[in-house]
Motif scaffolding. Structure first.
Motif, PDB file in Angstrom:
ATOM      1  N   VAL A 147      -8.494  -0.465  -1.533  1.00  0.00           N
ATOM      2  CA  VAL A 147      -9.645  -0.934  -0.757  1.00  0.00           C
ATOM      3  C   VAL A 147     -10.069  -2.312  -1.265  1.00  0.00           C
ATOM      4  O   VAL A 147     -10.324  -3.228  -0.490  1.00  0.00           O
ATOM      5  CB  VAL A 147     -10.817   0.075  -0.839  1.00  0.00           C
ATOM      6  N   GLU A 148     -10.100  -2.445  -2.581  1.00  0.00           N
ATOM      7  CA  GLU A 148     -10.551  -3.723  -3.157  1.00  0.00           C
ATOM      8  C   GLU A 148      -9.539  -4.846  -3.000  1.00  0.00           C
ATOM      9  O   GLU A 148      -9.904  -6.002  -2.912  1.00  0.00           O
ATOM     10  CB  GLU A 148     -10.851  -3.540  -4.651  1.00  0.00           C
ATOM     11  N   GLU A 176     -14.725   8.611  -1.081  1.00  0.00           N
ATOM     12  CA  GLU A 176     -15.259   7.382  -1.658  1.00  0.00           C
ATOM     13  C   GLU A 176     -14.170   6.694  -2.483  1.00  0.00           C
ATOM     14  O   GLU A 176     -13.496   7.341  -3.279  1.00  0.00           O
ATOM     15  CB  GLU A 176     -16.443   7.727  -2.564  1.00  0.00           C
ATOM     16  N   PRO A 177     -14.008   5.394  -2.292  1.00  0.00           N
ATOM     17  CA  PRO A 177     -13.030   4.673  -3.123  1.00  0.00           C
ATOM     18  C   PRO A 177     -13.574   4.533  -4.546  1.00  0.00           C
ATOM     19  O   PRO A 177     -14.600   3.901  -4.746  1.00  0.00           O
ATOM     20  CB  PRO A 177     -12.921   3.305  -2.436  1.00  0.00           C
ATOM     21  N   GLN A 186      -2.840  -3.463   5.222  1.00  0.00           N
ATOM     22  CA  GLN A 186      -4.304  -3.513   5.172  1.00  0.00           C
ATOM     23  C   GLN A 186      -4.938  -2.350   5.913  1.00  0.00           C
ATOM     24  O   GLN A 186      -6.037  -1.923   5.593  1.00  0.00           O
ATOM     25  CB  GLN A 186      -4.805  -4.810   5.824  1.00  0.00           C
ATOM     26  N   PRO A 227      -5.638   1.746   3.881  1.00  0.00           N
ATOM     27  CA  PRO A 227      -6.888   2.278   3.328  1.00  0.00           C
ATOM     28  C   PRO A 227      -7.924   2.606   4.404  1.00  0.00           C
ATOM     29  O   PRO A 227      -8.677   3.580   4.275  1.00  0.00           O
ATOM     30  CB  PRO A 227      -7.400   1.150   2.422  1.00  0.00           C
ATOM     31  N   GLU A 228      -7.921   1.835   5.466  1.00  0.00           N
ATOM     32  CA  GLU A 228      -8.843   2.061   6.575  1.00  0.00           C
ATOM     33  C   GLU A 228      -8.567   3.419   7.234  1.00  0.00           C
ATOM     34  O   GLU A 228      -9.476   4.196   7.534  1.00  0.00           O
ATOM     35  CB  GLU A 228      -8.589   0.924   7.580  1.00  0.00           C
ATOM     36  N   SER A 272       0.814  -1.222   0.000  1.00  0.00           N
ATOM     37  CA  SER A 272       0.000   0.000   0.000  1.00  0.00           C
ATOM     38  C   SER A 272       0.844   1.267   0.000  1.00  0.00           C
ATOM     39  O   SER A 272       0.332   2.350   0.279  1.00  0.00           O
ATOM     40  CB  SER A 272      -0.931   0.018   1.211  1.00  0.00           C
ATOM     41  N   HIS A 318      -9.603   6.259   4.990  1.00  0.00           N
ATOM     42  CA  HIS A 318     -11.051   6.434   5.061  1.00  0.00           C
ATOM     43  C   HIS A 318     -11.434   7.214   6.317  1.00  0.00           C
ATOM     44  O   HIS A 318     -12.226   8.159   6.260  1.00  0.00           O
ATOM     45  CB  HIS A 318     -11.762   5.082   5.048  1.00  0.00           C
ATOM     46  N   PHE A 363      -6.637   4.733  -3.912  1.00  0.00           N
ATOM     47  CA  PHE A 363      -7.429   4.340  -2.733  1.00  0.00           C
ATOM     48  C   PHE A 363      -8.434   3.262  -3.114  1.00  0.00           C
ATOM     49  O   PHE A 363      -8.537   2.218  -2.451  1.00  0.00           O
ATOM     50  CB  PHE A 363      -8.124   5.597  -2.181  1.00  0.00           C
ATOM     51  N   GLY A 364      -9.163   3.486  -4.203  1.00  0.00           N
ATOM     52  CA  GLY A 364     -10.146   2.505  -4.668  1.00  0.00           C
ATOM     53  C   GLY A 364      -9.502   1.149  -4.929  1.00  0.00           C
ATOM     54  O   GLY A 364     -10.005   0.103  -4.510  1.00  0.00           O
TER      55      GLY A 364
END
Ligand code: FAD
Lengths: 352, 382
Positions: B355-356, B338-339, B325, B328-329, B259, B332, B351-352
């Protein structure tokens, strides 16, 4: 670790195993000064490991101090060992002699200021410092103060301030000291070798080593306890939920350990602001999580005063807030990183 | 009680020199690559890139020269790995081969296998896949059922591998098969093979991931003939060997850097003078990343010293995947954005993407639970 440090670690483990008993820590919590323990530490050169021999120290480096402080954290040594090392460092870096006996340092809060005023050939100290470790009981206080508009290091005798006693969660003395024109034993311009914010920096570094040591103790106490305690006909250690919690604790302990070590190594290399901020943030966070896990694995017995777990967990809860909590260091570090810019992050990380 | 042996690692001058070289190489080869592309990290597959990297001497770095290697230290190799990851280079056309298949052949392969495969891997010409998991065997890898039966001149293989990343675009796989069924002893009777993915009888069916991407596959083996000279190591030693292979797989720095592009873009987004909350978040992430880097470097130091840092590598992967992990949390929580993959902002797209993809970080290469089991064993709890 090199051979001398392994030897030093062994010495600490041997001495502390014998001397730092639950009874001794309990007595210290009630306000009894462990004079005999202090003497043993001093005689074994453990209070000034990184101070030049010419100033009464053991002539080692901060890396040696790290070994001692991690052990102090592991055994919950109820003495101002870190404060003595730091105070002596401020003195010797500024060309001043280091007195024997326990020292403490002030101020320990970033916003506080103390002032020195000239009087004849000497100086007098004024100002208030809160939460000074062993402020009322240390033999001497080393202060960072302003004199003639310059940062100075000064030494005053213990008992020269109006003291308002207080403690942290671990019942370690954290006193408010108020000086009003107190006589100064010696003073000098802060040495050129001292980094800006020397006191906060060294304090955060020391606490990170103590916390890393404390976490090691939590891990070994927990591993030992879950192997012995039987429920549902088998040791707790055989339950996966417990195994995984302790694996997580082991991860945080390892991270805290290397983060703290790196802070001291950087200090020896002469430029440690970044590493110490990282260390204080990482060890502080690990302390909160680690204390939680250790208590959970111990059940109710770990929540009693009779058990020894709390000697470490109460210290961790306090230490993570001392000399700047995670939020303080993270904000400072974050501003620095942002100022350098996004594309400098990786090159900077790898240059350290 | 086992203690975890994390000592500070020091990079020697030659490793610093390699850093300049690989940075220079990456700047020349990847210049202008978007953050969104870089966020794919070691998910990107680009044979052209791998060939250039191999040509420049950055694959098979620690292997003997007689097998096309460069006889560099584990620490020099470490620098190349961390730099390619931090740059978000598309590495997966050589990553598996360089990280585990090659080292496995070096450890257990025949002289002929080494001479045949290692030089081409080092040139960045051969892509390898990992054939371990099966539909009914994930964490419980030793329960695999794909059979390799002895026939004249080799083995005949029947069964199914699954989640095989890049099988559809790779040349070979190193696969674990059951050569003998030993009742109640699932760890026995396993063997490792080099499998030519173009062999007759192999069917590769794509599996689309939740983001719509195709990287992993189901690989069917129907009477696939694997000649004797493709057996890796000893028939029946598969479990011991695959454990070694997994240790190679877990020991690198890729387990905390997935990340990193999001951290970089977050800093860009926050600007030179971030508010207090953003500064705290950035400072904290930096402290974690710097610490994980020291842990990872420490593992590289143990490899260099010829030690076996399996336990420490499991610790780094566990702590590292939790960290990557969490990023992204944390983003947010800080910004509430919004991702979106279709956003005009690189930051929101990265970011999107993360997240996925974050859920996979603690699955691939051994799940968090499997790693914690390994660590717990190291602590003497099991
Ligand atoms: C992106 C990606 C790429 C992959 N690439 C490859 C590849 O190239 N080659 C390959 O062979 N495999 C590959 N895998 C497969 C990967 O190795 C497996 O997903 C992994 O081993 C877990 O197996 P599983 O998915 O069947 O989950 P399961 O084993 O069914 O586990 C599901 C959940 O249960 C937990 N669990 C399982 N057993 C226990 C237990 N005893 N105690 C506690 N919890 C347990 C797991 O930790 C997990 O959380 C890939 C996976 C992913 C996500």
């Amino acid at each position: 670790m090199n051979d001398t440090r392994t030897l030093l670690a062994d010495t600490c483990t041997r001495l502390f195993t014998a001397e730092v008993t639950p009874a001794l820590i309990e007595a210290a919590e009630k306000g009894v000064w462990p004079a005999a323990l202090w003497q043993i530490l001093e005689e074994n050169g453990l209070t000034l490991p990184q101070i030049p021999e010419s100033r009464g120290g053991a002539g080692g480096a901060w890396g040696d101090a790290h070994v001692v402080l991690a052990a102090c954290g592991r055994f919950a040594v109820p003495l101002p060992v870190a404060e003595t090392m730091i105070g002596a460092w401020l003195l010797s870096e500024s060309g001043l002699n280091v007195p024997l006996g326990p020292l403490t340092v002030a101020p320990v809060r970033p916003a506080e200021k103390l002032a020195l005023a000239r009087e004849g050939a000497g100086w007098r100290l004024s100002g208030t410092a809160v939460r000074v470790p062993w402020g009322a009981s240390a033999g001497h206080v080393v202060v960072l103060a302003e004199g003639d508009g310059k940062p100075m290091v000064a030494l005053v005798k213990g008992g020269t301030a109006k003291a308002e006693p207080d403690v942290n969660l671990a019942q370690e003395a954290r006193d408010t000291l108020e000086w009003t024109g107190a006589p100064v034993l010696s003073a000098a311009a802060a040495g050129a070798g001292l980094p800006t914010g020397a006191l906060m920096l060294a304090g955060a570094m020391a606490r990170s080593a103590q916390m890393a040591g404390g976490l090691e103790s939590l891990l070994s106490q927990s591993v030992k306890y879950v192997a012995e305690r039987v429920q549902f006909g088998r040791p707790l250690a055989s339950f996966q939920a417990i195994q995984h919690q302790l694996a997580l604790l082991a991860g945080h302990t390892a991270a805290a350990g290397i983060a703290a070590q790196k802070g001291f190594a950087a200090m020896d290399a002469g430029d440690a602001g970044f590493e110490i901020a990282c260390a204080k943030i990482r060890t502080g966070e690990a302390s909160g999580l680690g204390a939680g896990i250790a208590h959970q694995c111990h059940g109710a017995i770990g929540f009693t005063y009779e058990h020894t777990l709390h000697f470490v967990t109460r210290r961790l809860w306090s230490w993570r807030a001392e000399f700047g909590a995670e939020a303080y260091w993270a904000a400072a570090l974050g501003r620095e990183v942002a100022a350098r810019g996004a594309d400098a992050l990786w090159p900077y990380l790898t240059s350290r | 009680m086992a203690t975890f042996n994390f000592e500070l690692g020091e990079l020697p001058p030659e490793a610093q020199k390699v850093r300049e070289e690989i940075r220079d190489f990456l700047a020349r080869t990847l210049g202008g690559t978007s953050a969104t592309k870089r966020a794919l990290s070691w998910g990107g597959f680009d044979r052209e890139f791998s060939r250039k990297l191999g040509e420049a001497g950055f694959i098979g770095m620690t292997w003997p020269k007689k097998y096309g290697g460069h006889e560099r230290s584990a620490l020099e190799r470490y620098v190349v790995l961390e730099e390619t990851l931090a740059a978000g280079a598309p590495t997966s056309a050589h990553w598996v081969a360089d990280r585990q298949s090659g080292p496995l052949l070096l450890r257990f392969g025949t002289e002929e296998q080494r001479r045949r495969f290692l030089p081409r891997i080092a040139k960045g010409e051969l892509a390898f896949a990992i054939g371990m998991s099966e539909p009914d065997s994930g964490s419980d890898l030793a329960s695999i059922r794909t059979r390799a039966e002895r026939v004249e001149g080799g083995y005949r293989v029947n069964g199914t591998k699954i989640w095989t990343s890049n099988a559809h675009i790779s040349d070979y796989a190193i696969a674990l098969f059951r050569t003998k069924v030993v009742p109640d002893k699932k760890h026995e009777g396993l063997s490792q093979f080099l499998v030519d993915l173009k062999s007759e009888g192999i069917g590769i069916r794509p599996i689309i991931d939740l983001a719509g991407g195709h990287h992993f596959n189901e690989v069917h083996f129907q009477n696939v003939f694997v000649p004797d000279d493709m057996l890796v190591g000893k028939d029946g030693d598969g479990w011991k060997q695959v454990t070694t292979e997994l240790a190679f797989e877990r020991s690198g720095p890729e387990r905390y850097l997935s990340s990193v592009q999001l951290v970089i873009e977050l800093i860009r987004e926050a600007g030179a003078e971030p508010g207090e909350r953003a500064a705290v978040v950035i400072g904290r992430l930096t402290a974690h990343m710097a610490t994980l880097r020291q842990m990872s470097l420490s593992v590289a130091g143990m490899l260099q010293a010829g030690q076996n840092p399996n336990l420490e590598a499991a610790v780094v992967k566990d702590v590292g995947t939790s960290f990557e992990q969490e990023i992204p949390e944390v983003v947010h929580a800080l910004l509430g954005i919004e991702p979106r993959l279709g956003s005009g902002s690189q930051f929101e797209r990265v970011f999107g993407y993360l997240v996925e993809h974050a859920p996979s970080f603690s699955l691939r290469g051994g799940t968090r639970e499997v790693l914690r089991g390994i660590i717990a064993r190291g602590l003497g709890l099991r």
